[in-house]
Design an enzyme around this catalytic site. Structure first.
Site, PDB file in Angstrom:
ATOM      1  CE  LYS A 117       0.385 -16.874   4.742  1.00  0.00           C
ATOM      2  NZ  LYS A 117       1.549 -17.537   5.348  1.00  0.00           N
TER       3      LYS A 117
ATOM      4  CE1 TYR B 165      -1.978 -18.220   2.359  1.00  0.00           C
ATOM      5  CE2 TYR B 165      -2.420 -16.553   0.698  1.00  0.00           C
ATOM      6  CZ  TYR B 165      -1.529 -17.322   1.410  1.00  0.00           C
ATOM      7  OH  TYR B 165      -0.173 -17.190   1.184  1.00  0.00           O
TER       8      TYR B 165
ATOM      9  CB  SER C 139       0.144 -13.623   1.184  1.00  0.00           C
ATOM     10  OG  SER C 139      -0.612 -13.501  -0.006  1.00  0.00           O
TER      11      SER C 139
END
Length: 297
Positions: A161, A157, A132
């Protein structure tokens, strides 16, 4: 015999489009998904994958599975001889990750570690990881290229990643026989030109508009504001879209868009479609599937 490629989270938005491209390129994808972000179709296969089969005229193998289930993963790798893995599976909502950080670390980190361990044990060392643009944190400059520092992520999040990217780098450094590509998505949008598959978010949407970018950054190199996206959708749909100007979501950065020059230099790839076409395809999907895949499930 066609090469077998494992696609984790392959019933999702980007995953299902990738599976379609794999089938059309002559590969034999094996898809696993736990339905966390997908809608079931008749029987056990999600509707997205049923439509992929219809569009391509080819069949694919699917198993309902959670990447946290180590025994199930081990059994899968004993059953199939994979040449590569494309790893999409994981939790993906920025806002939710701020509220439920442990869930994101458990699923995204632990799940990926287990997958990598089983890949190594079975000699499968070709990996494409779905990362991402959030790994860049607050951008120091725009547009973002692959040389931009990573880390300093603004939400769990993005941190999950980033940590996974670091794990993969360390693994490739320790064992030079591994081949890994990290794909950094910015703001995925659009749908298949047929209108048969597209993003089917359940509950509160998490993407501005369901645009793909990576190391390699795969984007147009042009940033769009939220208002520009609204205006483009108004043009595509022929309808006025009501909106309110409010504060950013917790964990979001102010601006983030890609410099895709490395993909052009090394892969010969350049974006062929612009914002208007993205919105036209997205609107076609919305019109043909007002309830997403749900009405067919």
């Amino acid at each position: 015999m066609a090469e077998k490629v494992l696609v984790t989270g392959g019933a999702g938005y980007i995953g299902s489009h990738t599976v379609l491209e794999l089938l059309e390129a002559g590969y034999s994808p094996v898809v696993i998904d736990n339905f966390h972000n997908a809608i079931r179709g008749a029987g056990s296969m999600p509707e997205s994958l049923r439509r992929v089969q219809e569009l391509t005229g080819r069949s694919l193998e699917f198993e309902e599975m959670d990447i946290l289930d180590q025994a199930a993963l081990e059994s899968l790798f004993k059953k199939h001889s994979f040449t590569a893995v494309i790893h999409f599976a994981g939790l993906k909502a920025v806002g939710e990750s701020v509220q439920k950080p442990l869930d994101y670390y458990r699923v995204n980190l632990t799940g990926t570690i287990q997958l990598l361990e089983i890949m190594r044990a079975h000699g499968v060392k070709n990996l494409v990881f779905s990362s991402s643009a959030t790994v860049y944190g607050n951008p120091q400059y725009l547009p973002l290229d692959e040389a931009h520092p990573t880390g300093g992520c603004t939400n769990p999040y993005g941190k999950s990643k980033f940590f996974i990217e670091e794990m993969i780098r360390d693994l490739c450094q320790a064992d030079k026989t591994w081949n890994a590509v990290l794909l950094r998505y910015f703001n995925p949008t659009g749908a298949h030109a047929s209108g048969c598959i597209g993003e089917d978010p359940q509950g509160i949407p998490n993407n501005l508009m369901p645009y793909v970018s990576q190391i390699y950054n795969l984007g147009t190199g042009t940033g769009y504001s939220v208002l520009q996206m609204v205006q483009a959708m108004e043009k595509a749909s022929g309808r006025k879209i009501p909106y309110k100007v409010v504060a950013r979501r917790e964990g979001d950065v102010a601006a983030c868009y890609a410099n895709p020059s490395l993909a052009l230099q090394e892969l010969g790839w350049t974006a062929a479609l612009g914002l208007d076409r993205m919105c036209e395809d997205l609107w076609r999907w919305q019109k043909q599937n007002p309830s997403g895949f749900g009405a067919q499930a």
